[in-house]
Design a protein around this motif. Sequence first.
Motif, mmCIF file in Angstrom:
data_model
loop_
_atom_site.group_PDB
_atom_site.id
_atom_site.type_symbol
_atom_site.label_atom_id
_atom_site.label_comp_id
_atom_site.label_asym_id
_atom_site.label_seq_id
_atom_site.Cartn_x
_atom_site.Cartn_y
_atom_site.Cartn_z
ATOM 1 N N LEU A 1 9.041 -1.646 12.614
ATOM 2 C CA LEU A 1 9.821 0.044 13.517
ATOM 3 C C LEU A 1 10.103 0.334 14.714
ATOM 4 C CD1 LEU A 1 8.067 1.159 9.711
ATOM 5 C CD2 LEU A 1 10.343 1.442 10.074
ATOM 6 N N GLU A 2 9.674 0.248 14.958
ATOM 7 C CA GLU A 2 9.063 0.442 16.944
ATOM 8 C C GLU A 2 10.387 -0.179 17.398
ATOM 9 O OE1 GLU A 2 4.899 1.809 19.604
ATOM 10 O OE2 GLU A 2 5.422 -0.384 19.128
ATOM 11 N N GLN A 3 10.431 -0.675 16.447
ATOM 12 C CA GLN A 3 11.345 -2.026 17.873
ATOM 13 C C GLN A 3 13.323 -1.703 16.968
ATOM 14 O OE1 GLN A 3 11.389 -4.404 19.626
ATOM 15 N NE2 GLN A 3 8.837 -3.835 19.668
ATOM 16 N N LEU A 4 12.975 -0.205 15.972
ATOM 17 C CA LEU A 4 14.524 -0.310 15.477
ATOM 18 C C LEU A 4 15.116 0.981 16.167
ATOM 19 C CD1 LEU A 4 14.315 -1.079 11.750
ATOM 20 C CD2 LEU A 4 15.968 -2.670 12.994
ATOM 21 N N TRP A 5 13.980 1.665 16.322
ATOM 22 C CA TRP A 5 14.117 3.035 16.625
ATOM 23 C C TRP A 5 13.079 4.072 17.336
ATOM 24 C CZ3 TRP A 5 13.488 3.477 11.055
ATOM 25 C CH2 TRP A 5 14.940 2.838 10.013
ATOM 26 N N ALA A 6 13.146 5.093 17.729
ATOM 27 C CA ALA A 6 11.971 5.725 18.655
ATOM 28 C C ALA A 6 11.058 6.146 17.560
ATOM 29 C CB ALA A 6 12.615 7.087 19.235
ATOM 30 N N THR A 7 9.616 5.667 17.938
ATOM 31 C CA THR A 7 8.789 6.158 16.577
ATOM 32 C C THR A 7 6.843 6.692 17.109
ATOM 33 O OG1 THR A 7 7.465 4.277 16.210
ATOM 34 C CG2 THR A 7 9.692 4.643 14.918
ATOM 35 N N SER A 8 6.565 7.129 15.928
ATOM 36 C CA SER A 8 5.631 7.226 17.187
ATOM 37 C C SER A 8 4.226 6.087 17.292
ATOM 38 C CB SER A 8 4.704 8.650 15.907
ATOM 39 O OG SER A 8 4.835 7.773 14.601
ATOM 40 N N GLY A 9 5.079 4.954 16.526
ATOM 41 C CA GLY A 9 3.894 3.976 17.158
ATOM 42 C C GLY A 9 3.647 4.013 16.296
ATOM 43 N N VAL A 10 2.409 2.576 16.385
ATOM 44 C CA VAL A 10 1.184 2.103 15.152
ATOM 45 C C VAL A 10 0.516 2.871 15.654
ATOM 46 C CG1 VAL A 10 -0.532 0.508 15.215
ATOM 47 C CG2 VAL A 10 1.897 -0.140 16.097
ATOM 48 N N THR A 11 -0.064 3.870 13.611
ATOM 49 C CA THR A 11 -0.547 4.466 13.810
ATOM 50 C C THR A 11 -1.872 4.667 13.016
ATOM 51 O OG1 THR A 11 0.316 5.586 11.658
ATOM 52 C CG2 THR A 11 1.352 6.564 13.752
ATOM 53 N N PRO A 12 -3.053 5.101 13.048
ATOM 54 C CA PRO A 12 -3.729 4.695 12.444
ATOM 55 C C PRO A 12 -3.714 4.633 10.370
ATOM 56 C CG PRO A 12 -4.975 6.964 13.759
ATOM 57 C CD PRO A 12 -3.312 6.692 13.483
ATOM 58 N N VAL A 13 -4.650 3.845 10.302
ATOM 59 C CA VAL A 13 -4.136 3.480 8.862
ATOM 60 C C VAL A 13 -5.332 3.519 8.108
ATOM 61 C CG1 VAL A 13 -4.388 1.321 7.496
ATOM 62 C CG2 VAL A 13 -2.889 0.883 9.734
ATOM 63 N N GLN A 14 -5.178 4.506 7.645
ATOM 64 C CA GLN A 14 -6.031 4.933 6.200
ATOM 65 C C GLN A 14 -6.582 4.620 4.863
ATOM 66 O OE1 GLN A 14 -4.952 8.677 5.617
ATOM 67 N NE2 GLN A 14 -5.368 9.536 8.114
ATOM 68 N N ARG A 15 -7.276 3.771 5.057
ATOM 69 C CA ARG A 15 -8.088 3.324 3.189
ATOM 70 C C ARG A 15 -8.068 4.656 2.166
ATOM 71 N NH1 ARG A 15 -8.042 -2.186 1.999
ATOM 72 N NH2 ARG A 15 -8.323 -2.414 2.850
ATOM 73 N N VAL A 16 -7.893 4.916 1.237
ATOM 74 C CA VAL A 16 -8.249 6.043 0.799
ATOM 75 C C VAL A 16 -9.126 5.672 -1.073
ATOM 76 C CG1 VAL A 16 -7.146 7.571 -1.432
ATOM 77 C CG2 VAL A 16 -5.725 7.374 1.213
ATOM 78 N N PRO A 17 -10.440 5.854 -0.698
ATOM 79 C CA PRO A 17 -11.003 5.621 -1.580
ATOM 80 C C PRO A 17 -10.395 5.590 -3.057
ATOM 81 C CG PRO A 17 -12.620 7.414 -0.243
ATOM 82 C CD PRO A 17 -11.056 6.885 -0.239
ATOM 83 N N GLY A 18 -10.770 4.577 -3.832
ATOM 84 C CA GLY A 18 -10.069 4.659 -5.093
ATOM 85 C C GLY A 18 -9.159 4.371 -5.933
ATOM 86 N N HIS A 19 -8.157 4.470 -4.495
ATOM 87 C CA HIS A 19 -7.270 3.118 -4.415
ATOM 88 C C HIS A 19 -6.819 2.108 -3.634
ATOM 89 C CE1 HIS A 19 -5.885 6.640 -6.049
ATOM 90 N NE2 HIS A 19 -6.393 7.785 -5.095
ATOM 91 N N GLY A 20 -5.984 1.552 -4.049
ATOM 92 C CA GLY A 20 -5.635 -0.084 -3.804
ATOM 93 C C GLY A 20 -4.756 0.305 -2.500
ATOM 94 N N GLY A 21 -5.020 -0.534 -1.590
ATOM 95 C CA GLY A 21 -4.081 -0.738 0.026
ATOM 96 C C GLY A 21 -4.960 0.167 0.428
ATOM 97 N N VAL A 22 -4.012 0.379 1.830
ATOM 98 C CA VAL A 22 -3.960 1.138 2.723
ATOM 99 C C VAL A 22 -2.568 1.946 2.506
ATOM 100 C CG1 VAL A 22 -5.954 -0.293 4.281
ATOM 101 C CG2 VAL A 22 -2.541 -0.790 4.603
ATOM 102 N N ARG A 23 -2.617 2.845 3.543
ATOM 103 C CA ARG A 23 -1.208 4.238 4.081
ATOM 104 C C ARG A 23 -1.586 4.543 5.637
ATOM 105 N NH1 ARG A 23 -2.464 7.664 -1.538
ATOM 106 N NH2 ARG A 23 -1.918 5.901 -2.895
ATOM 107 N N ALA A 24 -0.074 4.208 5.810
ATOM 108 C CA ALA A 24 -0.103 5.052 7.407
ATOM 109 C C ALA A 24 1.050 6.220 7.277
ATOM 110 C CB ALA A 24 -0.425 3.996 8.396
ATOM 111 N N ARG A 25 1.248 6.447 8.982
ATOM 112 C CA ARG A 25 2.838 7.434 8.589
ATOM 113 C C ARG A 25 3.451 7.732 9.176
ATOM 114 N NH1 ARG A 25 2.071 13.681 6.664
ATOM 115 N NH2 ARG A 25 3.529 12.421 4.445
ATOM 116 N N VAL A 26 4.245 7.132 9.701
ATOM 117 C CA VAL A 26 5.194 6.827 10.960
ATOM 118 C C VAL A 26 6.192 7.994 10.767
ATOM 119 C CG1 VAL A 26 6.343 5.253 12.198
ATOM 120 C CG2 VAL A 26 4.459 4.390 11.267
#
Length: 70
Positions: free
Chosen positions: A33-58
């Motif tokens: 995404l950072e290669q396509l547009w001006a973004t907030s960059g690579v942000t911290p990745v969060q793991r939510v207890p009880g949920h599969g996978g990880v989440r991040a916001r850009v």
Amino acid sequence: MPLDEQHLDQPGLAVLDITAADEDTARIVMECLEQLWATSGVTPVQRVPGHGGVRARVYADVRRRPGTAD
């Protein structure tokens, strides 16, 4: 994660919530995404207890290419 209205006050601004199976995948998506547009960059990745996978916001400005000034 609640949205901050300040980040959406103009056309062309977007908040992208990323859900991925693992941290490496989430980081690769944010780097692409950072290669396509001006973004907030690579942000911290969060793991939510009880949920599969990880989440991040850009934050993205799809009106601008990376490295361009206003």
